[in-house]
Design a protein around this motif. Structure first.
Motif, PDB file in Angstrom:
ATOM      1  N   GLU A 119      -7.487   5.373   7.172  1.00 51.23           N
ATOM      2  CA  GLU A 119      -6.386   4.688   7.173  1.00 51.23           C
ATOM      3  C   GLU A 119      -6.552   3.455   6.449  1.00 51.23           C
ATOM      4  O   GLU A 119      -6.067   2.329   6.714  1.00 51.23           O
ATOM      5  CB  GLU A 119      -5.956   4.212   8.557  1.00 51.23           C
ATOM      6  N   HIS A 120      -7.394   3.515   5.342  1.00 53.17           N
ATOM      7  CA  HIS A 120      -7.388   2.236   4.295  1.00 53.17           C
ATOM      8  C   HIS A 120      -6.784   2.480   3.177  1.00 53.17           C
ATOM      9  O   HIS A 120      -6.637   3.604   2.549  1.00 53.17           O
ATOM     10  CB  HIS A 120      -8.956   2.037   4.050  1.00 53.17           C
ATOM     11  N   ALA A 121      -5.931   1.367   2.856  1.00 46.61           N
ATOM     12  CA  ALA A 121      -5.157   1.526   1.543  1.00 46.61           C
ATOM     13  C   ALA A 121      -6.143   1.569   0.353  1.00 46.61           C
ATOM     14  O   ALA A 121      -7.047   1.146   0.204  1.00 46.61           O
ATOM     15  CB  ALA A 121      -4.327   0.510   1.260  1.00 46.61           C
TER      16      ALA A 121
ATOM     17  N   TYR B  82      -3.129   6.024   1.633  1.00 48.07           N
ATOM     18  CA  TYR B  82      -4.250   5.511   2.454  1.00 48.07           C
ATOM     19  C   TYR B  82      -5.141   6.801   2.872  1.00 48.07           C
ATOM     20  O   TYR B  82      -4.860   7.965   2.426  1.00 48.07           O
ATOM     21  CB  TYR B  82      -3.672   5.628   3.917  1.00 48.07           C
TER      22      TYR B  82
ATOM     23  N   PRO C  82       0.898  -0.955  -0.102  1.00 49.69           N
ATOM     24  CA  PRO C  82      -0.017   0.213  -0.110  1.00 49.69           C
ATOM     25  C   PRO C  82       0.885   1.117   0.017  1.00 49.69           C
ATOM     26  O   PRO C  82       1.879   1.395   0.826  1.00 49.69           O
ATOM     27  CB  PRO C  82      -0.757  -0.206   1.391  1.00 49.69           C
TER      28      PRO C  82
ATOM     29  N   SER D 199       3.375  -1.470   7.668  1.00 49.13           N
ATOM     30  CA  SER D 199       2.206  -1.461   7.275  1.00 49.13           C
ATOM     31  C   SER D 199       2.126  -2.602   6.004  1.00 49.13           C
ATOM     32  O   SER D 199       1.507  -3.366   5.889  1.00 49.13           O
ATOM     33  CB  SER D 199       1.677  -0.191   6.784  1.00 49.13           C
TER      34      SER D 199
END
Length: 165
Positions: free
Chosen positions: A52-54, A48, A45, A130
């Motif tokens: 905080e989502h890719a 974001y 990723p 991550s």
């Protein structure tokens, strides 16, 4: 129009300390990346959203680009530090107080450089972690802390500059 005098300003101990700390951060993040490299997937990723989502993926080589960007920012700040006479100063700048103005400007640059290198080093570590699924990515609060630190630093040195006679 008054031309700012060209004066060579030696680095203070604080500036040397900042530079050494920055170099240690560069070495540290590169060593960490080298250690983690075999565990990183080929696609990681690289962006974001605010939750905080890719939402964008790319090559693991992106992390090296992030570190390179950090080094280039460091070098840019280091370069402009050599030309304090080119900065924008109040009209009360004279040959007598120029050294104080230049020293203040160079300390401002040194602190901002350090804060930026710290932020981008943490950012790089977060990308690595991550990608390796070791932790969640840094949230937006890390960015806000960095921006606040920069603003506080600049305001502090502007106040100091106002005290220069």
């Amino acid at each position: 129009m008054f031309e700012a005098p060209k004066i060579h300003i030696k680095k203070t101990k604080m500036e040397w300390f900042h530079d050494i700390l920055c170099i240690c951060l560069f070495v540290g993040i590169l060593l960490y990346l080298a250690y983690m490299w075999p565990t990183l997937p080929d696609r990681i990723p690289i962006h974001y959203d605010l939750q905080e989502h890719a939402d964008r993926w790319g090559s693991k080589w992106f992390i090296l680009l992030l570190i390179l960007l950090n080094v280039l920012i460091y070098l840019g700040f280091t370069f402009i530090r050599k030309y304090p006479h080119k900065f924008n100063y109040p009209s009360r700048l004279t040959k007598e107080n120029a050294e104080n103005f230049y020293r203040n400007a160079n300390l401002t640059i040194s602190w901002v450089k350090l804060e930026t290198v710290i932020y981008f080093s943490v950012l790089g570590k977060n990308f690595i972690d991550s990608a390796a699924n070791k932790s969640d990515f840094m949230n937006v609060y890390g960015f806000l802390v960095w921006i606040c630190a920069l603003v506080i630093t600049v305001v502090y040195f502007l106040v100091q500059r106002r005290r220069i006679k």
